[in-house]
Design an enzyme around this catalytic site. Structure first.
Site, short mmCIF file in Angstrom:
data_model
loop_
_atom_site.label_atom_id
_atom_site.label_comp_id
_atom_site.label_asym_id
_atom_site.label_seq_id
_atom_site.Cartn_x
_atom_site.Cartn_y
_atom_site.Cartn_z
CB ALA A 69 -0.92 0.01 1.23
CG ASP A 70 2.60 5.15 -1.67
OD1 ASP A 70 3.34 5.29 -0.68
OD2 ASP A 70 2.51 6.01 -2.55
CB THR A 71 -0.99 6.75 2.38
OG1 THR A 71 -1.64 5.51 2.64
CG2 THR A 71 -1.93 7.90 2.72
#
Length: 190
Positions: A69-71
């Site tokens: 995941a990346d935010t």
């Protein structure tokens, strides 16, 4: 077995809320936006790269599935990643002060010959921050390692005037979207 390709304790804590056993993979995947790369494409690419790097690490483990995941925080098409220092963090908070920005979290799930992705977009409106507010928050150290220089689940939450979207997505792992991907892979009941 499910593996989380992340060093983020927040992501691990969020994923544990889904009641699954999983392993943690400590990876160092570069998070660098390419020139001209749209923010949405960038965030999705990094999530895929994290999951792919994680799968390479557990290759050979039967039934291995890796979640990456990346935010990122986005204001007017500008990506606000993790600040390098307190000066950069202060500049980010000044830019976000009293405005609405977007928080985009992409999630990628990969296994042998399979891949699925989801993305969560949340609009966050902040109160106007005084210089004293910014200094106090920087003094907490909570901003370190956080996209946009803030952690919504901590002290900074008192400055959030409005949130439209996924609270857990702003924290780093949108649980509804993640659960949907895990169902596709048969890791959660339908």
């Amino acid at each position: 077995m499910l593996h989380l390709a992340s060093r983020s304790p927040r992501r691990a804590e969020l994923l544990s809320r889904l009641g699954l056993d999983f392993g943690l993979l400590d990876l160092d995947v570069p998070e660098q936006q390419a020139p001209g790369e749209p923010a949405f494409d960038y965030v999705r690419r990094v999530a895929r790269e994290k999951a792919g790097a994680g799968l390479l690490k557990v290759l050979g483990a039967p039934g291995a599935v890796v979640l990456g995941a990346d935010t990122e925080v986005i204001l007017e098409d500008r990506v606000f990643g993790k600040p390098a220092d307190a000066g950069e963090a202060a500049a980010m908070l000044r830019a976000l002060s009293g405005r609405t920005h977007e928080v985009l979290t992409a999630v990628a799930l990969v296994g042998a010959g399979r891949e699925a992705q989801a993305a969560s977009l949340t609009r966050v409106t902040l109160d106007a921050l005084s210089e004293a507010d910014i200094a106090r928050y920087l003094g907490s150290g909570e901003w370190q390692g956080k996209a946009g220089a803030y952690a919504i689940q901590g002290r900074f939450e008192m400055h959030v005037a409005r949130l439209d979207g996924s609270y857990s997505g702003v924290m780093g792992l949108p649980l509804r979207d993640t659960a949907g991907l895990l169902r596709q892979f048969g890791l959660l009941p339908a």
